[in-house]
Every structure is written in C-alpha cells, then in structure tokens.
Write a protein that holds these residues in place. Structure first.
Motif, PDB file in Angstrom:
ATOM      1  N   GLU A 132      -4.781   4.403   9.400  1.00 16.52           N
ATOM      2  CA  GLU A 132      -5.619   4.182   9.991  1.00 16.52           C
ATOM      3  C   GLU A 132      -7.295   4.350  10.135  1.00 16.52           C
ATOM      4  O   GLU A 132      -7.726   3.917  11.522  1.00 16.52           O
ATOM      5  CB  GLU A 132      -5.169   3.449  11.304  1.00 16.52           C
ATOM      6  CG  GLU A 132      -3.852   2.677  10.729  1.00 16.52           C
ATOM      7  CD  GLU A 132      -3.445   2.860  11.975  1.00 16.52           C
ATOM      8  OE1 GLU A 132      -2.961   1.372  12.929  1.00 16.52           O
ATOM      9  OE2 GLU A 132      -2.122   3.390  12.671  1.00 16.52           O
ATOM     10  N   ARG A 139     -10.624  -3.641   3.030  1.00 14.88           N
ATOM     11  CA  ARG A 139      -9.074  -4.875   3.516  1.00 14.88           C
ATOM     12  C   ARG A 139      -7.991  -5.276   2.568  1.00 14.88           C
ATOM     13  O   ARG A 139      -8.410  -4.275   1.271  1.00 14.88           O
ATOM     14  CB  ARG A 139      -9.923  -5.846   3.257  1.00 14.88           C
ATOM     15  CG  ARG A 139     -11.450  -6.360   4.384  1.00 14.88           C
ATOM     16  CD  ARG A 139     -11.059  -6.411   5.331  1.00 14.88           C
ATOM     17  NE  ARG A 139     -12.189  -6.575   6.460  1.00 14.88           N
ATOM     18  CZ  ARG A 139     -12.931  -5.506   7.119  1.00 14.88           C
ATOM     19  NH1 ARG A 139     -11.975  -3.985   7.254  1.00 14.88           N
ATOM     20  NH2 ARG A 139     -14.295  -5.060   7.655  1.00 14.88           N
ATOM     21  N   VAL A 140      -7.062  -4.717   2.843  1.00 17.50           N
ATOM     22  CA  VAL A 140      -5.977  -4.608   2.523  1.00 17.50           C
ATOM     23  C   VAL A 140      -5.096  -6.040   2.828  1.00 17.50           C
ATOM     24  O   VAL A 140      -5.151  -6.773   3.824  1.00 17.50           O
ATOM     25  CB  VAL A 140      -4.633  -3.696   2.823  1.00 17.50           C
ATOM     26  CG1 VAL A 140      -3.610  -3.051   2.255  1.00 17.50           C
ATOM     27  CG2 VAL A 140      -5.487  -2.125   2.795  1.00 17.50           C
ATOM     28  N   TYR A 141      -4.218  -6.507   1.957  1.00 22.10           N
ATOM     29  CA  TYR A 141      -3.524  -7.946   1.953  1.00 22.10           C
ATOM     30  C   TYR A 141      -2.597  -7.640   1.762  1.00 22.10           C
ATOM     31  O   TYR A 141      -2.342  -7.698   0.229  1.00 22.10           O
ATOM     32  CB  TYR A 141      -4.172  -9.201   1.298  1.00 22.10           C
ATOM     33  CG  TYR A 141      -5.995  -9.498   1.464  1.00 22.10           C
ATOM     34  CD1 TYR A 141      -5.519 -11.082   2.615  1.00 22.10           C
ATOM     35  CD2 TYR A 141      -6.810  -8.885   1.673  1.00 22.10           C
ATOM     36  CE1 TYR A 141      -6.738 -10.941   3.265  1.00 22.10           C
ATOM     37  CE2 TYR A 141      -8.296  -8.991   1.761  1.00 22.10           C
ATOM     38  CZ  TYR A 141      -8.112 -10.515   2.869  1.00 22.10           C
ATOM     39  OH  TYR A 141      -9.586 -10.668   3.267  1.00 22.10           O
ATOM     40  N   GLU A 158      -8.829  -2.789   7.114  1.00 27.18           N
ATOM     41  CA  GLU A 158      -7.939  -3.698   7.890  1.00 27.18           C
ATOM     42  C   GLU A 158      -7.391  -3.806   7.347  1.00 27.18           C
ATOM     43  O   GLU A 158      -7.219  -4.233   6.195  1.00 27.18           O
ATOM     44  CB  GLU A 158      -9.044  -4.546   8.550  1.00 27.18           C
ATOM     45  CG  GLU A 158      -7.970  -5.799   9.769  1.00 27.18           C
ATOM     46  CD  GLU A 158      -8.783  -6.806   9.089  1.00 27.18           C
ATOM     47  OE1 GLU A 158      -8.823  -7.785  10.168  1.00 27.18           O
ATOM     48  OE2 GLU A 158     -10.485  -6.739   9.275  1.00 27.18           O
ATOM     49  N   TYR A 159      -5.480  -3.839   7.480  1.00 26.09           N
ATOM     50  CA  TYR A 159      -4.521  -4.477   7.316  1.00 26.09           C
ATOM     51  C   TYR A 159      -4.318  -6.498   7.293  1.00 26.09           C
ATOM     52  O   TYR A 159      -3.995  -6.460   9.060  1.00 26.09           O
ATOM     53  CB  TYR A 159      -3.690  -3.642   6.866  1.00 26.09           C
ATOM     54  CG  TYR A 159      -3.759  -2.261   6.933  1.00 26.09           C
ATOM     55  CD1 TYR A 159      -3.798  -1.739   5.611  1.00 26.09           C
ATOM     56  CD2 TYR A 159      -4.011  -1.413   7.894  1.00 26.09           C
ATOM     57  CE1 TYR A 159      -3.156  -0.146   4.954  1.00 26.09           C
ATOM     58  CE2 TYR A 159      -4.263   0.176   7.136  1.00 26.09           C
ATOM     59  CZ  TYR A 159      -3.984   0.524   5.972  1.00 26.09           C
ATOM     60  OH  TYR A 159      -4.685   1.851   5.227  1.00 26.09           O
ATOM     61  N   ARG A 160      -4.070  -6.798   6.567  1.00 25.20           N
ATOM     62  CA  ARG A 160      -4.287  -8.866   7.308  1.00 25.20           C
ATOM     63  C   ARG A 160      -2.591  -8.792   6.094  1.00 25.20           C
ATOM     64  O   ARG A 160      -2.537  -7.569   4.874  1.00 25.20           O
ATOM     65  CB  ARG A 160      -5.395  -9.229   6.131  1.00 25.20           C
ATOM     66  CG  ARG A 160      -6.820  -8.741   7.135  1.00 25.20           C
ATOM     67  CD  ARG A 160      -7.615  -9.816   6.335  1.00 25.20           C
ATOM     68  NE  ARG A 160      -9.109  -9.270   7.658  1.00 25.20           N
ATOM     69  CZ  ARG A 160     -10.254  -9.734   6.475  1.00 25.20           C
ATOM     70  NH1 ARG A 160     -10.372 -10.432   6.000  1.00 25.20           N
ATOM     71  NH2 ARG A 160     -11.574  -9.057   7.425  1.00 25.20           N
ATOM     72  N   ASP A 199       4.197   0.148   7.261  1.00 20.15           N
ATOM     73  CA  ASP A 199       5.505  -1.201   7.246  1.00 20.15           C
ATOM     74  C   ASP A 199       6.053  -0.207   6.064  1.00 20.15           C
ATOM     75  O   ASP A 199       7.357  -0.894   6.059  1.00 20.15           O
ATOM     76  CB  ASP A 199       4.250  -2.312   6.387  1.00 20.15           C
ATOM     77  CG  ASP A 199       4.186  -3.220   7.245  1.00 20.15           C
ATOM     78  OD1 ASP A 199       4.144  -2.584   9.325  1.00 20.15           O
ATOM     79  OD2 ASP A 199       2.793  -3.215   7.364  1.00 20.15           O
ATOM     80  N   SER A 244      -2.144   3.590  -1.798  1.00 21.52           N
ATOM     81  CA  SER A 244      -2.439   4.761  -0.495  1.00 21.52           C
ATOM     82  C   SER A 244      -3.155   5.940  -0.666  1.00 21.52           C
ATOM     83  O   SER A 244      -4.523   5.823   0.215  1.00 21.52           O
ATOM     84  CB  SER A 244      -0.840   5.238   0.249  1.00 21.52           C
ATOM     85  OG  SER A 244      -1.448   5.432   1.633  1.00 21.52           O
ATOM     86  N   LYS A 248       1.726  -5.168   2.915  1.00 20.60           N
ATOM     87  CA  LYS A 248       2.074  -4.404   3.557  1.00 20.60           C
ATOM     88  C   LYS A 248       1.395  -3.009   3.748  1.00 20.60           C
ATOM     89  O   LYS A 248       0.884  -1.801   2.807  1.00 20.60           O
ATOM     90  CB  LYS A 248       3.399  -3.948   2.873  1.00 20.60           C
ATOM     91  CG  LYS A 248       4.644  -4.652   3.231  1.00 20.60           C
ATOM     92  CD  LYS A 248       6.083  -3.986   2.584  1.00 20.60           C
ATOM     93  CE  LYS A 248       7.201  -5.325   3.322  1.00 20.60           C
ATOM     94  NZ  LYS A 248       8.526  -5.310   2.809  1.00 20.60           N
ATOM     95  N   SER A 249       1.083  -3.035   4.488  1.00 23.47           N
ATOM     96  CA  SER A 249       0.400  -1.105   5.067  1.00 23.47           C
ATOM     97  C   SER A 249       1.451  -0.222   4.984  1.00 23.47           C
ATOM     98  O   SER A 249       2.646  -0.312   4.915  1.00 23.47           O
ATOM     99  CB  SER A 249       0.533  -0.953   5.957  1.00 23.47           C
ATOM    100  OG  SER A 249       0.976  -1.084   6.858  1.00 23.47           O
ATOM    101  N   CYS A 257       1.229  -1.251  -0.002  1.00 25.18           N
ATOM    102  CA  CYS A 257      -0.076  -0.062   0.223  1.00 25.18           C
ATOM    103  C   CYS A 257       1.038   1.622  -0.028  1.00 25.18           C
ATOM    104  O   CYS A 257       1.130   1.961   0.992  1.00 25.18           O
ATOM    105  CB  CYS A 257      -0.798  -0.507   1.401  1.00 25.18           C
ATOM    106  SG  CYS A 257      -2.257   0.886   1.020  1.00 25.18           S
TER     107      CYS A 257
END
Length: 394
Positions: free
Chosen positions: A259, A192-194, A264-266, A200, A178, A196-197, A173
């Motif tokens: 945030e 929902r993000v699968y 939600e970051y997964r 990170d 982003s 790196k946020s 992301c």
C-alpha cells in the motif's frame, strides 16, 4: 461447422453458468459470431455432481452421440487434463469420425498433467514451445504450438475520455506482479490495480512464503513438486521458490509494502467493461515471469491471455522482454518491453511523459492493427483445421 467445446471444470449445476468465463468470452463467442455452432459439454453439469473421469467420459460420449445423431459434429475441442478426463473418451469420439484436439494451457509449468490424455487426441495444441519435446514423448500424434489470441468482439479500442496518466494491471497481484507493481508505485508512478490485492491473496506470514504455498495450498502440492523435478522449467520453478522463500524471510522487499506509494486497488472488470478500463489509462502492465523465476538471472517467460487482450484493446502494453512475444508484436512499435524491474520503472516514466503522447498513441493503434490481423481465435482455429485436414474456414 458444429464444434464441441469440452471443459470439466465448471460447477454449472451450482448456479454459475460457466466457471471458465474466459473460454466463452474468447474463443467460443468469436466462433459463434463467425457463424459456427459451438456445443458446450461440461460433464459435471450433465451429471449434476463432481465425479470420476470414467463417469465424465460416459456422460460426454453420450452427449456427443446425441449431437452426432442431431446433425453431426466437425470437431471435438477440449482443455482436458489427466485428473478429470478419461483418454478412452477421446479415442471413442475419434472412432465416431469426429476429429479431436486438446488445448494444453500449462505445458511450461505442469506438462505432466496431460501425460495420459496426450496420445488419445488426434491433435495437441500447446501454448508454449518450451516442453514440446516432452509432449512428443508422451505420445502426441500431431503437435502444434500457437499462443493465445483475443476475440475482437469483446476486446476492442475504447478511449471514450482522456486516459489517466497512470499505469494499470488487470489481474491478481502476486509473485512477480506484486514485485513489479510495488516497484512502480514506490518509484512515484501512478499505479492502478484491477483485481485482488496482495492483502486479499496472502494470509498469514507463512502463506506468503512461496515454497510453503506451493506445497500446501493445493491438494497435489507434493505431487507437483516431485513431477516438476523431471523437466528444466519445473526445476527452475522449485529452485526459484526456495530462493524467494529465503529472500522473503530475510529481506525487506518492495512487495512487503503493497500500500506504499501512489497505488489504488480496484475490483477486476467484467469482460463487458474490459475495453473501457484498458482505454482509460495510458499504460498497461504485463508480467510474464513463470512462478517465482523472476528471482533468477534468466526468468522463464510464459505468454498469457493478457498480452493479446491488451493489444486487441489498443493498449500501450509494457511487458517482460520475451523473445517469443517480440515475434508477435514489434518492440517500441506495437508493444513496449522491459528487462528487469529497474528498466520497467524507467520505461514507465518515459512513456507516461506528455512528450511521448503521440508516440504512445501510435503504439496503441499499431498494436490493435497487428492483433486484429494476426491474433484472433479465427487465425488459431484455421491452423487447427488445416493441420487436421478439415476443409473449413473460420
């Protein structure tokens, strides 16, 4: 057929079998499952160390000679760049009677990376049409444009339960991604993000500035910047990085609050879990903007693996309105397109509405049908064989 796959990027000798897992999950796995023998060459692994292009070339030529002696080879397929590949390697392999093809993966952003290797290959395959004229000037003997594809053995429809009424993004992301993700979450869209946020990826405040990051996050940052001045999309990347750096300095942008909202970051999924993740959420988000060009009136769009992966998984994919991508997937029938972040938010809300469940499911089915019928690696490699005059069927 016996096809050699060359990639010098992976430290296999350090305990990781393949660095570029995508190559194997995509093209190599599909070719093997269609009955072709794919022989992998990583010269760093053969040598047990990182080394020079000359050393890599010697190891590669020796391996190809061994393959030739043990049944012959029909094609040498590489993803080679100047800093790790000696052009004489491709010339020698061609003299052995093995046709050579190089897949250029970054011709919109970094075409100069293949300036030296381009004339050495029998065929150059570019994934982007933007700088084809420049690649021809580099001396390409034969040049074709084809986008990426997706392996239907790895990516397939899997709706094992009722999908979550949300939008998701798979990948790191940053940049336009982003901004898009932040806009969606802050507009009340369940996101929902699968992968790196932003937390990170970005470290200090200075590292979050695009111009600073472009110059200092890579050893060849200044070299990239200088070379980028020589072609339009490169100049657009530089101009947009400067604009975005100013914006990040003086403006309170959505991505500064990663945030905020229902987000939600997964962890990013493995290829084994990819289809289940894609099938578990109603909408998939795509982001095609090159580098920071999303801040320009006319962003530069580069089609990535994700668009074909999503379609092959039967996802309802909401993505930047690229004219090229619209040639591959029809708007609102096989894929959903947006022009600008405002329209992206509006369309996300529209297509997540329960009233669109039937229409959205129709898009998912049509996307998979189109991908399976036209956008597998078998389709791509068949064109490679036909262009080189190799009598083979993938």
């Amino acid at each position: 057929m016996r096809i050699i796959h060359y990639n010098a990027g992976g430290p296999e000798f350090q305990g990781r079998e393949f660095q570029y897992d995508a190559h194997h999950a995509h093209m190599i796995d599909e070719l093997r499952k269609r009955g072709h023998e794919v022989l992998h060459i990583n010269p760093a692994a053969l040598l047990g160390r990182y080394d020079s292009p000359k050393a890599y070339g010697a190891a590669t030529i020796e391996a190809v000679r061994d393959f030739q002696a043990d049944g012959g080879c029909d094609l040498f397929f590489a993803t080679a760049v100047d800093h790790s590949f000696d052009p004489d390697t491709a010339r020698e392999i061609s003299r052995m009677g093995v046709p050579t093809v190089n897949l250029n993966m970054d011709d919109m952003s970094h075409p100069f990376r293949v300036q030296k290797v381009t004339p050495a290959f029998d065929l150059v395959w570019t994934t982007d049409p933007t700088n084809m004229g420049l690649i021809r000037k580099y001396g390409a003997k034969k040049l074709i444009h084809m986008p990426y594809a997706a392996n239907p053995n790895v990516f397939y429809p899997d709706i094992s339960s009722t999908p979550e009424r949300a939008i998701m993004f798979i990948g790191a992301c940053y940049g336009a991604r982003s901004r898009a993700i932040a806009r969606l979450a802050q507009a009340g869209v369940l996101t929902r993000v699968y992968g790196k946020s932003p937390m990170d990826i970005y470290g200090s405040e200075a590292k979050s500035l695009p111009a600073v990051r472009a110059l200092f996050n890579y050893r060849d940052g200044w070299h990239r910047a200088i070379n980028s001045l020589s072609f339009p999309s490169g100049r657009a990347c530089i101009r947009s990085a400067l604009i975005r750096t100013v914006q990040n300095t003086v403006m309170d942008l959505p991505e500064k609050h990663p945030e905020k909202g229902d987000i939600e970051y997964r962890p990013g999924p493995s290829f084994d879990d990819w289809s289940k993740v894609m099938g578990g959420i109603d909408l998939s988000l795509g982001s095609l903007e090159l580098a920071s060009t999303f801040v320009l009136k006319k962003p530069h769009y580069f089609i990535r693996f994700r668009e074909f992966e999503a379609a092959m998984c039967g996802a309802a994919h909401l993505v930047s309105a690229s004219e090229e991508l619209m040639e591959y997937f029809d708007p609102d029938k096989e894929m959903i397109y947006y022009s600008g972040f405002d329209e992206m938010v509006d369309k996300a809300k529209f297509w997540l509405n329960p009233a669109q469940d039937t229409a959205r499911m129709a898009i998912r089915k049509a996307a998979h049908t189109r991908a399976l019928g036209e956008h597998t690696w078998a389709h791509r490699f068949q064109k490679v064989f036909d262009t080189l005059g190799i009598p083979a069927t993938v």
